[in-house]
Design a protein around this motif. Structure first.
Motif, mmCIF file in Angstrom:
data_model
loop_
_atom_site.group_PDB
_atom_site.id
_atom_site.type_symbol
_atom_site.label_atom_id
_atom_site.label_comp_id
_atom_site.label_asym_id
_atom_site.label_seq_id
_atom_site.Cartn_x
_atom_site.Cartn_y
_atom_site.Cartn_z
ATOM 1 N N MET A 1 0.846 -1.195 0.000
ATOM 2 C CA MET A 1 0.000 0.000 0.000
ATOM 3 C C MET A 1 0.879 1.241 0.000
ATOM 4 O O MET A 1 1.858 1.331 0.718
ATOM 5 N N PHE A 13 -17.387 0.593 2.930
ATOM 6 C CA PHE A 13 -17.390 0.404 4.384
ATOM 7 C C PHE A 13 -16.798 1.625 5.090
ATOM 8 O O PHE A 13 -17.377 2.128 6.074
ATOM 9 N N GLU A 14 -15.677 2.105 4.575
ATOM 10 C CA GLU A 14 -15.065 3.287 5.196
ATOM 11 C C GLU A 14 -15.977 4.504 5.070
ATOM 12 O O GLU A 14 -16.076 5.313 5.998
ATOM 13 N N LEU A 17 -18.535 4.283 7.722
ATOM 14 C CA LEU A 17 -17.984 4.646 9.045
ATOM 15 C C LEU A 17 -17.870 6.168 9.167
ATOM 16 O O LEU A 17 -18.220 6.755 10.192
ATOM 17 N N ARG B 156 -4.776 0.550 8.216
ATOM 18 C CA ARG B 156 -5.243 -0.625 7.481
ATOM 19 C C ARG B 156 -5.592 -1.770 8.432
ATOM 20 O O ARG B 156 -6.632 -2.398 8.312
ATOM 21 N N ILE B 159 -8.887 -0.812 10.177
ATOM 22 C CA ILE B 159 -10.063 -0.942 9.310
ATOM 23 C C ILE B 159 -10.376 -2.419 9.061
ATOM 24 O O ILE B 159 -11.548 -2.831 9.076
ATOM 25 N N LEU B 162 -12.119 -3.753 12.105
ATOM 26 C CA LEU B 162 -13.491 -3.240 12.195
ATOM 27 C C LEU B 162 -14.388 -3.958 11.182
ATOM 28 O O LEU B 162 -15.525 -4.332 11.491
ATOM 29 N N GLN B 163 -13.862 -4.112 9.986
ATOM 30 C CA GLN B 163 -14.664 -4.742 8.929
ATOM 31 C C GLN B 163 -14.980 -6.189 9.291
ATOM 32 O O GLN B 163 -16.107 -6.648 9.092
#
Lengths: 149, 174
Positions: A1, A13-14, A17, B156, B159, B162-163
């Motif tokens: 990344m 999803f983000e 949120l 990351r 997240i 959480l996911q």
């Protein structure tokens, strides 16, 4: 990344949120917090400021951080201390040739004088002669220890 | 930024502009109402006592969040001799999100609050700053005094956790 890629698409999803709203700060906190902060500022204003002391210390540290000035000064000081130290050292050993005779030499001269005096007066010297050195012990001169029983 | 504490309006303006963001961050980080209150008080007390704090700050919001974070970390360290307070902060159940009339949304928020509480505080801080303060990873890294890659990886990981935790309710609501 790649962390700096801000263009990385945000997932659904983000996004979901992000839409969630965090509850508001309680209204009654505002007045209390601001009053306490103002009182703290008032107290701060009454106490003598030590900022000038801090500023002087920082300036001093800054001076020492200058390599040419600071370190040259320090080196010169150490050089001066070393020179003073060398100048104040005692005489070297070679200069001690003319020192007064040692105690053993004085004793030998005095006993010689006493002997000479005794010889002239035909008497015994008034001092005990130095003890003769002990003859080496012969082997087997001590009684052997024989355990009994 | 010129802040003159001789005029309390400056402090009031500062509070009105930034207190909500500080409150949200501290609430999410500490998971404790009274700790959040104390830390928010400390931020503004320090500002009032030393207005020059804000002078070098190019972005007052980021500076204040950083100050709040540092104060919270200091508090955690001071209390580290007691029972692991940092964990206690995270696991405490409390209202984090605003009320909503939508029951689905309300249950999602409740589940999200619980999932956030289960995250380690450092991940929770990054997730909060990215999602609710909309900061870049560069800003987050500067604010939390961590490397850029660490900020990105904490986000990351956070997240993903959480996911994984919210997937059932999230899928159900889709």
């Amino acid at each position: 990344m790649n962390p700096s890629s801000k263009a990385e698409p945000e997932s659904a999803f983000e996004s979901r949120l992000r839409r969630q709203v965090i509850r508001p700060v309680p209204v009654q906190w505002r007045e209390a917090i601001l009053q306490e902060a103002a009182a703290a500022a008032h107290r701060e204003g009454e106490t003598p400021s030590n900022q000038h002391v801090v500023r002087r210390s920082v300036n001093l540290l800054r001076w020492f951080s200058l390599p040419r000035l600071g370190w040259l000064g320090l080196g010169a000081t150490w050089g001066l201390i070393l020179a003073l130290h060398i100048a104040g050292q005692p005489e070297p050993l070679s200069d001690l040739a003319g020192r007064p005779p040692a105690a053993s030499e004085a004793w030998a001269a005095w006993t010689q004088n006493q002997r000479e005096l005794a010889r002239l007066l035909d008497t015994e010297p008034a001092f005990a002669p130095p003890p003769a050195s002990r003859p080496p012990r012969q082997q087997g001169s001590l009684p052997r220890f024989v355990p009994t029983a | 930024m010129g802040l003159n504490m001789a005029q309390p309006r400056d402090l009031e303006r500062l509070y009105d502009e930034h207190a909500q963001a500080l409150f949200a961050f501290l609430l999410n980080f500490t998971r404790d109402d009274s700790e959040t209150r104390d830390l928010l008080q400390e931020v503004f007390t320090r500002l009032a006592g030393n207005p020059a704090l804000l002078e070098p700050a190019r972005e007052p919001r980021a500076f204040l969040l950083r100050l709040a974070h540092n104060l919270a970390i200091d508090r955690i360290r001071r209390r580290s001799t007691r029972a692991s307070r940092e964990d206690a902060w995270g696991t405490e159940r409390m209202e984090t999100f605003a009320d909503t009339p939508d029951p689905d949304e309300a249950s999602f928020r409740e589940a999200l609050a619980a999932a956030l509480a289960a995250l380690p505080p450092d991940q929770r801080a990054v997730v909060h700053l990215k999602l609710w303060e909309d900061l870049t990873f560069e800003s987050i890294a500067t604010l939390l005094e961590i490397p850029l890659n660490t900020a990105a990886s904490r986000y990351r990981y956070g997240i993903d956790k959480l996911q994984a935790r919210l997937r059932p309710i999230y899928d159900e609501l889709q």
